[in-house]
Design an enzyme around this catalytic site. Structure first.
Site, PDB file in Angstrom:
ATOM      1  CE  LYS A 178     113.316   6.152  25.460  1.00 21.37           C
ATOM      2  NZ  LYS A 178     112.749   5.940  26.676  1.00 21.37           N
TER       3      LYS A 178
ATOM      4  CG  HIS B 172     103.525  -3.293  30.071  1.00 19.83           C
ATOM      5  ND1 HIS B 172     103.696  -3.705  28.654  1.00 19.83           N
ATOM      6  CD2 HIS B 172     102.214  -3.294  30.600  1.00 19.83           C
ATOM      7  CE1 HIS B 172     102.651  -4.025  28.311  1.00 19.83           C
ATOM      8  NE2 HIS B 172     101.643  -3.862  29.336  1.00 19.83           N
TER       9      HIS B 172
ATOM     10  CE1 TYR C   3     111.595   0.057  25.618  1.00 18.06           C
ATOM     11  CE2 TYR C   3     110.287  -0.127  27.758  1.00 18.06           C
ATOM     12  CZ  TYR C   3     110.301  -0.410  26.171  1.00 18.06           C
ATOM     13  OH  TYR C   3     109.139  -0.836  25.614  1.00 18.06           O
TER      14      TYR C   3
ATOM     15  CE1 TYR D 190     110.186  -3.061  23.360  1.00 18.74           C
ATOM     16  CE2 TYR D 190     110.921  -2.216  21.123  1.00 18.74           C
ATOM     17  CZ  TYR D 190     110.306  -1.971  22.486  1.00 18.74           C
ATOM     18  OH  TYR D 190     109.604  -0.835  22.945  1.00 18.74           O
TER      19      TYR D 190
ATOM     20  N   PRO E  75     111.124   5.075  15.767  1.00 24.03           N
ATOM     21  CG  PRO E  75     109.220   3.951  14.690  1.00 24.03           C
ATOM     22  CD  PRO E  75     110.598   4.652  14.403  1.00 24.03           C
TER      23      PRO E  75
HETATM   24  P1  FAD Z   1     102.528  16.080  16.391  1.00 26.76           P
HETATM   25  O1  FAD Z   1     102.070  14.968  17.225  1.00 26.76           O
HETATM   26  O2  FAD Z   1     103.119  15.715  15.098  1.00 26.76           O
HETATM   27  O3  FAD Z   1     101.490  17.352  16.464  1.00 26.76           O
HETATM   28  C1  FAD Z   1     101.590  18.437  15.708  1.00 26.76           C
HETATM   29  C2  FAD Z   1     100.545  19.142  15.408  1.00 26.76           C
HETATM   30  O4  FAD Z   1     100.637  20.196  14.567  1.00 26.76           O
HETATM   31  C3  FAD Z   1      99.501  18.216  14.637  1.00 26.76           C
HETATM   32  O5  FAD Z   1      98.189  18.181  15.321  1.00 26.76           O
HETATM   33  C4  FAD Z   1      99.388  18.744  13.136  1.00 26.76           C
HETATM   34  O6  FAD Z   1      98.056  18.470  12.680  1.00 26.76           O
HETATM   35  C5  FAD Z   1      99.494  20.155  13.701  1.00 26.76           C
HETATM   36  N1  FAD Z   1     100.011  21.040  12.492  1.00 26.76           N
HETATM   37  C6  FAD Z   1     100.923  20.769  11.598  1.00 26.76           C
HETATM   38  N2  FAD Z   1     101.015  21.624  10.673  1.00 26.76           N
HETATM   39  C7  FAD Z   1     100.219  22.577  11.120  1.00 26.76           C
HETATM   40  C8  FAD Z   1     100.007  23.883  10.657  1.00 26.76           C
HETATM   41  N3  FAD Z   1     100.356  24.580   9.329  1.00 26.76           N
HETATM   42  N4  FAD Z   1      99.203  24.799  11.194  1.00 26.76           N
HETATM   43  C9  FAD Z   1      98.471  24.241  12.587  1.00 26.76           C
HETATM   44  N5  FAD Z   1      98.712  23.147  12.872  1.00 26.76           N
HETATM   45  C10 FAD Z   1      99.590  22.230  12.329  1.00 26.76           C
HETATM   46  N6  FAD Z   1     106.406   7.557  18.403  1.00 26.76           N
HETATM   47  C11 FAD Z   1     106.788   6.623  19.063  1.00 26.76           C
HETATM   48  O7  FAD Z   1     107.422   6.755  20.124  1.00 26.76           O
HETATM   49  N7  FAD Z   1     106.194   5.437  18.655  1.00 26.76           N
HETATM   50  C12 FAD Z   1     105.347   5.085  17.335  1.00 26.76           C
HETATM   51  O8  FAD Z   1     104.916   4.160  17.242  1.00 26.76           O
HETATM   52  C13 FAD Z   1     105.223   6.305  16.856  1.00 26.76           C
HETATM   53  N8  FAD Z   1     104.369   5.890  15.442  1.00 26.76           N
HETATM   54  C14 FAD Z   1     104.163   7.245  14.798  1.00 26.76           C
HETATM   55  C15 FAD Z   1     103.698   7.026  13.742  1.00 26.76           C
HETATM   56  C16 FAD Z   1     103.646   8.152  13.020  1.00 26.76           C
HETATM   57  C17 FAD Z   1     102.686   8.056  11.576  1.00 26.76           C
HETATM   58  C18 FAD Z   1     104.044   9.259  13.032  1.00 26.76           C
HETATM   59  C19 FAD Z   1     103.803  10.581  12.078  1.00 26.76           C
HETATM   60  C20 FAD Z   1     104.733   9.567  14.312  1.00 26.76           C
HETATM   61  C21 FAD Z   1     104.850   8.356  15.319  1.00 26.76           C
HETATM   62  N9  FAD Z   1     105.568   8.523  16.461  1.00 26.76           N
HETATM   63  C22 FAD Z   1     105.803   7.381  16.988  1.00 26.76           C
HETATM   64  C23 FAD Z   1     106.039   9.820  16.815  1.00 26.76           C
HETATM   65  C24 FAD Z   1     105.219  10.339  17.876  1.00 26.76           C
HETATM   66  O9  FAD Z   1     103.824  10.389  17.423  1.00 26.76           O
HETATM   67  C25 FAD Z   1     105.460  11.863  17.732  1.00 26.76           C
HETATM   68  O10 FAD Z   1     106.740  11.946  18.571  1.00 26.76           O
HETATM   69  C26 FAD Z   1     104.561  12.746  18.762  1.00 26.76           C
HETATM   70  O11 FAD Z   1     103.263  12.736  18.086  1.00 26.76           O
HETATM   71  C27 FAD Z   1     105.195  14.151  18.811  1.00 26.76           C
HETATM   72  O12 FAD Z   1     104.091  15.191  19.143  1.00 26.76           O
HETATM   73  P2  FAD Z   1     104.252  16.801  18.783  1.00 26.76           P
HETATM   74  O13 FAD Z   1     103.213  17.411  19.443  1.00 26.76           O
HETATM   75  O14 FAD Z   1     105.753  17.174  19.077  1.00 26.76           O
HETATM   76  O15 FAD Z   1     103.811  16.666  17.094  1.00 26.76           O
HETATM   77  C1  DHB Z   2     104.955   1.170  20.831  1.00 30.55           C
HETATM   78  C2  DHB Z   2     105.703   1.406  19.833  1.00 30.55           C
HETATM   79  C3  DHB Z   2     107.029   1.594  19.914  1.00 30.55           C
HETATM   80  O1  DHB Z   2     107.684   2.110  19.021  1.00 30.55           O
HETATM   81  C4  DHB Z   2     107.575   1.038  20.938  1.00 30.55           C
HETATM   82  O2  DHB Z   2     109.002   0.821  21.038  1.00 30.55           O
HETATM   83  C5  DHB Z   2     106.856   0.270  21.994  1.00 30.55           C
HETATM   84  C6  DHB Z   2     105.512   0.510  21.935  1.00 30.55           C
HETATM   85  C7  DHB Z   2     103.341   1.287  20.591  1.00 30.55           C
HETATM   86  O3  DHB Z   2     102.840   1.669  19.721  1.00 30.55           O
HETATM   87  O4  DHB Z   2     102.857   0.683  21.820  1.00 30.55           O
END
Ligand code: FAD
Ligand code: DHB
Length: 391
Positions: free
Chosen positions: A296, A77, A384, A205, A292
């Site tokens: 980021k 995009h 962004y 947005y 969210p």
């Molecule tokens: P995670 O993806 O959380 O990975 C951590 C991993 O550790 C998971 O697989 C988990 O199962 C594992 N784990 C946890 N506890 C244990 C344990 N005790 N032992 C072993 N493994 C364990 N960000 C955005 O930018 N836009 C969004 O729209 C957005 N939506 C989101 C919606 C939800 C419901 C959530 C929870 C987060 C969202 N985020 C979003 C944030 C984004 O998804 C996270 O910032 C990203 O997943 C971070 O990656 P990570 O690998 O640090 O953590």
């Molecule tokens: C998406 C989520 C966001 O929070 C955002 O700012 C832009 C895109 C997404 O899920 O695609």
């Protein structure tokens, strides 16, 4: 039952984007790791979360050899739209910054990373129970867990805590060295995935008197839509008709389709400092959460891992601890800028209180300023698409 004992260079807790990317980047440097994941493979590959990658994240995934499907299926995009006071205004990211963003679901990123990890033959254990960290302040930290009931012990040189916000790694740091910075918001997002073509070709947005809304997508046939709602919202109060009505009002128009997923995302800003204690390094959501707005979370996790992979490479290859010592400070520089941006975008677009008449006026003034000032649009655009990396 006898404990099974193993040894690795880097014990990685968590197979989210942070843990899996770290495993891949270390493998390319010939560094050994073991990844422990609490959930099943199908669970982590179907968890619907973020969907937008900064250009730097795409480049990082390419450097790690993880971009084959992303290049084919990702949707680049060049701009986005801001909607307020009944009209939409395009922000041309490409013209303002020379960079773009890419839509590609987090679960797709995770699928690609799991496949790449399994192809290396190095260990990735799903269903790891009762994961615990030990001796993190020494040169021989250990991980213990149970695999199908059998106790396991892993001796490591370093542990990477990539286990998200609720994992055990941050909890293993001595509380007296941790400083927590936190803000919660008086709202959440209700997110749906619907079998409908996106209402506009780029992300939209919207700031509306009823509250924020965002139209994004996963493909030309799959829309991802978000609505501001109450923080502990009861989803039963949101039948499909109410969701579509609210989206239509806030976004101006919407394409309806079968809703295939519905969920609530909490809004929180959170930073734990420092991100390292002894031989334990935190990365991604284990150390910080952003609201969210602006997408980021996953991008920040990828940025942390770039620094951590470089630090561990110079440690294992050259015996140099310099970058490990600076890991936390380098990451936090970026994290606080991204925290500020996510907080700012959240404040600009959400309804905070029904009583306060002042705030909406300030929001509208700022939005009007933004769309009329190239300097203000450039400031939004360059954050962004993603700030440059320090490493
Ligand atoms: P995670 O993806 O959380 O990975 C951590 C991993 O550790 C998971 O697989 C988990 O199962 C594992 N784990 C946890 N506890 C244990 C344990 N005790 N032992 C072993 N493994 C364990 N960000 C955005 O930018 N836009 C969004 O729209 C957005 N939506 C989101 C919606 C939800 C419901 C959530 C929870 C987060 C969202 N985020 C979003 C944030 C984004 O998804 C996270 O910032 C990203 O997943 C971070 O990656 P990570 O690998 O640090 O953590
Ligand atoms: C998406 C989520 C966001 O929070 C955002 O700012 C832009 C895109 C997404 O899920 O695609």
């Amino acid at each position: 039952m006898r404990t099974q004992v193993g040894r690795t260079q880097v014990g990685i807790v968590g197979a989210g984007p942070a843990g899996l990317l770290l495993a891949q980047m270390l493998n390319r440097e010939g560094i050994d790791s073991v990844v422990l994941e609490a959930r099943s493979r199908s669970h982590i590959e179907s968890r619907i979360r973020a969907g937008l990658l900064e250009q730097g994240s795409v480049d990082t995934l390419a450097e790690a050899g993880l971009d084959a499907r992303l290049r084919r299926e990702g949707l680049p995009h060049d701009g986005l739209a801001l909607r307020f006071a009944g009209a939409s205004h395009r922000i041309d990211l490409q013209a303002l910054t020379g960079r773009r963003v890419t839509i590609y679901g987090q679960q797709e990123v995770v699928k690609d990373m799991v496949a790449a990890r399994l192809a290396t033959g190095r260990p990735l254990h799903f269903g790891a129970e009762e994961v615990a960290l030990h001796d993190i302040a020494t040169d021989r930290p250990r991980l213990t867990w149970k695999q199908e009931g059998v106790p396991q012990e892993l001796h490591c040189d370093v542990i990477a805590g990539c286990d998200g916000f609720h994992g055990p790694s941050r909890e293993a740091m001595p509380p007296e060295i941790l400083r927590i910075y936190e803000r919660t918001y008086p709202f959440a997002w209700l997110g749906i995935l619907a079998e409908a073509p996106p209402v506009s070709p780029e992300l939209l947005y919207a700031r509306h008197e009823e509250g924020f809304a965002l139209a994004t997508m996963r493909s030309q046939h799959l829309s991802r839509l978000y609505l501001q709602c109450a923080p502990e919202e009861n989803l039963a109060l949101w039948p499909e008709e109410r969701i579509w009505q609210a989206l239509g009002t806030r976004l101006g128009a919407v394409n309806r389709g079968r809703i295939v997923q519905k969920g609530l995302t909490a809004m929180r800003s959170y930073v734990a400092e420092p991100m390292r204690h002894g031989r334990l390094f935190l990365a991604g959501d284990a150390a910080h959460i952003v609201p969210p707005t602006g997408a980021k979370g996953m991008n920040l996790a990828i940025a942390d891992v770039r620094v951590l992979a470089a630090a561990l490479t110079s440690f294992f290859r050259q015996g140099d601890q310099g970058l490990m010592d600076r890991y936390s400070a380098i990451c936090l520089q970026r994290i606080w800028k991204v925290q500020r941006f996510s907080w700012w975008m959240t404040a600009l677009l959400h309804r905070f209180s029904e009583e306060d008449a002042f705030e909406p006026r300030v929001q509208l003034a700022e939005l009007d300023y933004l769309v009329h000032s190239e300097a203000a649009r450039t400031a939004l655009a360059e954050q962004y698409v993603g700030l440059p990396y320090d490493i």
